[in-house]
Design a protein around this motif. Structure first.
Motif, PDB file in Angstrom:
ATOM      1  N   LEU A  65     147.922  55.751 109.164  1.00 44.98           N
ATOM      2  CA  LEU A  65     148.189  55.222 110.502  1.00 44.98           C
ATOM      3  C   LEU A  65     147.538  53.856 110.689  1.00 44.98           C
ATOM      4  CD1 LEU A  65     147.792  58.452 112.675  1.00 44.98           C
ATOM      5  CD2 LEU A  65     149.910  57.241 112.129  1.00 44.98           C
ATOM      6  N   GLN A  66     146.330  53.687 110.142  1.00 42.22           N
ATOM      7  CA  GLN A  66     145.676  52.386 110.217  1.00 42.22           C
ATOM      8  C   GLN A  66     146.486  51.331 109.467  1.00 42.22           C
ATOM      9  OE1 GLN A  66     142.982  51.231 111.833  1.00 42.22           O
ATOM     10  NE2 GLN A  66     142.731  53.205 112.874  1.00 42.22           N
ATOM     11  N   ALA A  67     146.999  51.714 108.293  1.00 41.84           N
ATOM     12  CA  ALA A  67     147.809  50.782 107.510  1.00 41.84           C
ATOM     13  C   ALA A  67     149.114  50.449 108.235  1.00 41.84           C
ATOM     14  CB  ALA A  67     148.108  51.384 106.134  1.00 41.84           C
ATOM     15  N   LEU A  68     149.718  51.454 108.871  1.00 42.65           N
ATOM     16  CA  LEU A  68     150.944  51.223 109.636  1.00 42.65           C
ATOM     17  C   LEU A  68     150.686  50.282 110.808  1.00 42.65           C
ATOM     18  CD1 LEU A  68     152.420  54.851 109.726  1.00 42.65           C
ATOM     19  CD2 LEU A  68     153.333  52.894 108.456  1.00 42.65           C
ATOM     20  N   LEU A  69     149.555  50.488 111.483  1.00 46.64           N
ATOM     21  CA  LEU A  69     149.198  49.630 112.614  1.00 46.64           C
ATOM     22  C   LEU A  69     149.019  48.189 112.157  1.00 46.64           C
ATOM     23  CD1 LEU A  69     148.354  49.151 115.538  1.00 46.64           C
ATOM     24  CD2 LEU A  69     146.031  49.869 114.914  1.00 46.64           C
ATOM     25  N   PHE A  70     148.287  48.008 111.051  1.00 43.81           N
ATOM     26  CA  PHE A  70     148.059  46.656 110.546  1.00 43.81           C
ATOM     27  C   PHE A  70     149.381  45.999 110.147  1.00 43.81           C
ATOM     28  CE2 PHE A  70     147.345  43.678 107.063  1.00 43.81           C
ATOM     29  CZ  PHE A  70     146.446  42.796 107.656  1.00 43.81           C
ATOM     30  N   ALA A  71     150.257  46.761 109.480  1.00 46.12           N
ATOM     31  CA  ALA A  71     151.540  46.212 109.045  1.00 46.12           C
ATOM     32  C   ALA A  71     152.392  45.805 110.242  1.00 46.12           C
ATOM     33  CB  ALA A  71     152.286  47.233 108.186  1.00 46.12           C
ATOM     34  N   HIS A  72     152.359  46.628 111.306  1.00 45.47           N
ATOM     35  CA  HIS A  72     153.130  46.309 112.509  1.00 45.47           C
ATOM     36  C   HIS A  72     152.599  45.040 113.171  1.00 45.47           C
ATOM     37  CE1 HIS A  72     155.342  46.787 116.240  1.00 45.47           C
ATOM     38  NE2 HIS A  72     154.204  46.694 116.898  1.00 45.47           N
ATOM     39  N   VAL A  75     150.433  47.563 121.349  1.00 46.04           N
ATOM     40  CA  VAL A  75     150.994  48.618 120.507  1.00 46.04           C
ATOM     41  C   VAL A  75     150.810  49.938 121.250  1.00 46.04           C
ATOM     42  CG1 VAL A  75     150.983  49.709 118.242  1.00 46.04           C
ATOM     43  CG2 VAL A  75     150.303  47.304 118.470  1.00 46.04           C
ATOM     44  N   ASP A  76     151.885  50.427 121.850  1.00 45.60           N
ATOM     45  CA  ASP A  76     151.764  51.637 122.656  1.00 45.60           C
ATOM     46  C   ASP A  76     151.959  52.892 121.802  1.00 45.60           C
ATOM     47  OD1 ASP A  76     154.473  51.706 122.173  1.00 45.60           O
ATOM     48  OD2 ASP A  76     155.035  51.069 124.196  1.00 45.60           O
ATOM     49  N   THR A  77     151.780  54.032 122.439  1.00 40.70           N
ATOM     50  CA  THR A  77     151.881  55.316 121.738  1.00 40.70           C
ATOM     51  C   THR A  77     153.278  55.533 121.169  1.00 40.70           C
ATOM     52  OG1 THR A  77     150.223  56.256 123.227  1.00 40.70           O
ATOM     53  CG2 THR A  77     151.575  57.809 121.977  1.00 40.70           C
ATOM     54  N   ALA A  78     154.295  55.126 121.929  1.00 39.61           N
ATOM     55  CA  ALA A  78     155.678  55.321 121.479  1.00 39.61           C
ATOM     56  C   ALA A  78     155.941  54.576 120.175  1.00 39.61           C
ATOM     57  CB  ALA A  78     156.651  54.858 122.561  1.00 39.61           C
ATOM     58  N   GLU A  79     155.388  53.364 120.056  1.00 35.42           N
ATOM     59  CA  GLU A  79     155.595  52.582 118.835  1.00 35.42           C
ATOM     60  C   GLU A  79     154.914  53.243 117.645  1.00 35.42           C
ATOM     61  OE1 GLU A  79     156.696  50.012 116.003  1.00 35.42           O
ATOM     62  OE2 GLU A  79     157.497  50.135 118.044  1.00 35.42           O
ATOM     63  N   MET A  80     153.692  53.733 117.839  1.00 39.29           N
ATOM     64  CA  MET A  80     152.993  54.390 116.740  1.00 39.29           C
ATOM     65  C   MET A  80     153.687  55.696 116.342  1.00 39.29           C
ATOM     66  SD  MET A  80     150.793  52.370 115.683  1.00 39.29           S
ATOM     67  CE  MET A  80     150.221  53.509 114.424  1.00 39.29           C
ATOM     68  N   GLU A  81     154.233  56.407 117.325  1.00 44.93           N
ATOM     69  CA  GLU A  81     154.982  57.629 117.008  1.00 44.93           C
ATOM     70  C   GLU A  81     156.236  57.291 116.203  1.00 44.93           C
ATOM     71  OE1 GLU A  81     155.676  59.428 120.772  1.00 44.93           O
ATOM     72  OE2 GLU A  81     153.707  60.420 120.858  1.00 44.93           O
ATOM     73  N   ARG A  82     156.878  56.173 116.552  1.00 45.44           N
ATOM     74  CA  ARG A  82     158.064  55.742 115.807  1.00 45.44           C
ATOM     75  C   ARG A  82     157.689  55.393 114.371  1.00 45.44           C
ATOM     76  NH1 ARG A  82     161.171  51.318 114.385  1.00 45.44           N
ATOM     77  NH2 ARG A  82     159.489  49.872 114.913  1.00 45.44           N
ATOM     78  N   GLN A  83     156.587  54.661 114.201  1.00 49.95           N
ATOM     79  CA  GLN A  83     156.132  54.290 112.866  1.00 49.95           C
ATOM     80  C   GLN A  83     155.770  55.536 112.052  1.00 49.95           C
ATOM     81  OE1 GLN A  83     156.023  51.310 111.489  1.00 49.95           O
ATOM     82  NE2 GLN A  83     156.454  50.005 113.245  1.00 49.95           N
ATOM     83  N   ALA A  84     155.119  56.500 112.699  1.00 53.29           N
ATOM     84  CA  ALA A  84     154.730  57.733 112.006  1.00 53.29           C
ATOM     85  C   ALA A  84     155.956  58.534 111.585  1.00 53.29           C
ATOM     86  CB  ALA A  84     153.831  58.572 112.910  1.00 53.29           C
ATOM     87  N   ALA A  85     156.986  58.553 112.437  1.00 52.29           N
ATOM     88  CA  ALA A  85     158.212  59.288 112.113  1.00 52.29           C
ATOM     89  C   ALA A  85     158.918  58.660 110.917  1.00 52.29           C
ATOM     90  CB  ALA A  85     159.132  59.313 113.331  1.00 52.29           C
ATOM     91  N   GLU A 120     160.269  58.808 105.066  1.00 50.71           N
ATOM     92  CA  GLU A 120     160.300  58.129 103.774  1.00 50.71           C
ATOM     93  C   GLU A 120     159.402  58.796 102.739  1.00 50.71           C
ATOM     94  OE1 GLU A 120     159.208  54.136 104.716  1.00 50.71           O
ATOM     95  OE2 GLU A 120     161.234  53.568 105.383  1.00 50.71           O
ATOM     96  N   ASN A 121     158.295  59.401 103.183  1.00 48.89           N
ATOM     97  CA  ASN A 121     157.318  59.952 102.242  1.00 48.89           C
ATOM     98  C   ASN A 121     157.285  61.479 102.204  1.00 48.89           C
ATOM     99  OD1 ASN A 121     155.546  57.433 101.335  1.00 48.89           O
ATOM    100  ND2 ASN A 121     155.991  57.194 103.513  1.00 48.89           N
ATOM    101  N   ARG A 122     158.059  62.107 103.097  1.00 49.37           N
ATOM    102  CA  ARG A 122     158.151  63.568 103.146  1.00 49.37           C
ATOM    103  C   ARG A 122     156.795  64.229 103.388  1.00 49.37           C
ATOM    104  NH1 ARG A 122     162.588  65.041  98.375  1.00 49.37           N
ATOM    105  NH2 ARG A 122     164.260  63.717  99.205  1.00 49.37           N
ATOM    106  N   ARG A 123     155.967  63.589 104.189  1.00 48.58           N
ATOM    107  CA  ARG A 123     154.697  64.166 104.632  1.00 48.58           C
ATOM    108  C   ARG A 123     154.237  63.413 105.868  1.00 48.58           C
ATOM    109  NH1 ARG A 123     150.326  60.950 103.594  1.00 48.58           N
ATOM    110  NH2 ARG A 123     150.573  59.297 102.020  1.00 48.58           N
ATOM    111  N   GLN A 124     153.350  64.033 106.625  1.00 47.05           N
ATOM    112  CA  GLN A 124     152.815  63.383 107.808  1.00 47.05           C
ATOM    113  C   GLN A 124     151.747  62.360 107.405  1.00 47.05           C
ATOM    114  OE1 GLN A 124     153.963  63.730 110.936  1.00 47.05           O
ATOM    115  NE2 GLN A 124     155.531  65.049 110.004  1.00 47.05           N
ATOM    116  N   PRO A 125     151.657  61.240 108.114  1.00 47.36           N
ATOM    117  CA  PRO A 125     150.663  60.218 107.756  1.00 47.36           C
ATOM    118  C   PRO A 125     149.237  60.668 108.071  1.00 47.36           C
ATOM    119  CG  PRO A 125     151.774  59.631 109.800  1.00 47.36           C
ATOM    120  CD  PRO A 125     152.489  60.834 109.268  1.00 47.36           C
ATOM    121  N   THR A 126     148.304  60.268 107.211  1.00 42.77           N
ATOM    122  CA  THR A 126     146.882  60.515 107.455  1.00 42.77           C
ATOM    123  C   THR A 126     146.350  59.432 108.392  1.00 42.77           C
ATOM    124  OG1 THR A 126     146.209  59.149 105.578  1.00 42.77           O
ATOM    125  CG2 THR A 126     146.666  61.481 105.143  1.00 42.77           C
ATOM    126  N   ASP A 127     145.071  59.547 108.773  1.00 36.62           N
ATOM    127  CA  ASP A 127     144.463  58.514 109.619  1.00 36.62           C
ATOM    128  C   ASP A 127     144.483  57.163 108.910  1.00 36.62           C
ATOM    129  OD1 ASP A 127     144.004  60.372 111.566  1.00 36.62           O
ATOM    130  OD2 ASP A 127     141.894  60.718 111.022  1.00 36.62           O
TER     131      ASP A 127
END
Length: 272
Positions: free
Chosen positions: A64-71, A39-49, A54-61
């Motif tokens: 990001l952990q939940a996004l990583l696990f889901a990916h 899981v590289d930086t580009a993928e996490m940036e894509r997930q964060a974007a 979708e949520n109209r706010r930046q993700p918290t830490d």
């Protein structure tokens, strides 16, 4: 020693040994790669974007952990599904892949604007596409078959004798659609009331109450309120629409050409 190495049998044994150990190393490398999820930086940036959109706010830490696990979870399930061949001959997956490939080959770039004389020539050859069809506005009185049964024709005849422009909206039965329509073309009216009804309305002559006319809903007493004749616009009047249709037609033609080039690469065999 050198003479021994020149012997074919010895060379065969040495080569076989190298291949054996090389194959083992390759298998371990493949096995490690197969069970490695990077899981590289580009993928996490894509997930964060995506999350931010979708949520109209930046993700918290924690987000990001939940996004990583889901990916990771999705990647594991996809890989295991592919191993089991779950995607083979799956219509939904095939259509999705074809859709994505079609998107890739489609020309989405802005096309150059056509030369004015060429556009005018194209318009002259395709004038029928820009005809504004005849449109008719009308009011109607609805009669329900469920309510009137076999007496519906007699009820319609009676209504024709008593209807006027003053009392028409107090007569008939409740209707789920409109009782009056602003000018509408025949195709649009077909979608609302059926082809038979639309044709009958566009065959009417005069502004008296007429009918009964049958639709998919029942019988109708109809009065024309407005008739707008068919119009063939000039090039100048239709200029913007002509260019838009020309651009879409040209783009579609180019896309079909690219698709045909892909198809021509394949030999098509159909069992008889």
């Amino acid at each position: 020693m050198r003479s021994l190495l020149k012997e074919p049998f010895v060379q065969f044994v040495v080569l076989g040994t190298l291949l054996f150990f090389g194959h083992g190393l390759w298998e371990r490398h493949v096995a490690k790669s197969e069970y490695t999820i990077n899981v590289d930086t580009a993928e996490m940036e894509r997930q964060a974007a995506i999350f931010a959109t979708e949520n109209r706010r930046q993700p918290t830490d924690e987000d990001l952990q939940a996004l990583l696990f889901a990916h990771v979870e999705e990647e594991v399930l996809v890989r295991e599904a592919l191993k089991l061949g779950l995607g083979d001959n799956d219509t939904i997956i095939r259509r999705r892949l074809a859709q994505k490939m079609r998107f890739l080959i489609e020309d989405t770039r802005n096309m150059e604007r056509p030369d004015e004389s060429d556009l005018r020539t194209w318009f002259d050859a395709n004038k029928d596409q820009f005809i504004v069809p005849e449109m008719r506005g009308f009011s109607h009185i609805y009669l329900s078959p469920e309510k009137h049964g076999d007496q519906i024709d007699d009820v319609a005849t009676s209504l024709l004798k008593q209807v006027s422009n003053d009392n028409w909206n107090t007569l008939g039965d409740p209707f789920m659609l409109n009782r009056s329509y602003e000018p509408i073309d025949q195709i649009a009216l077909e979608r609302l009331m059926g082809a038979s009804f639309a044709k009958s309305v566009f065959d009417l002559i005069g502004e008296d109450w007429q009918g009964p006319i049958e639709s998919a809903f029942g019988l109708h007493i109809v009065k024309l309120n407005a008739v707008k004749p068919e119009i063939q616009p000039s090039f100048e009047d239709a200029r913007a629409k002509v260019e838009a249709v020309w651009s879409e037609t040209t783009r579609r033609s180019a896309n079909n050409k690219r698709l045909r080039e892909l198809i021509d690469k394949y030999d098509i065999e159909v069992d008889e």
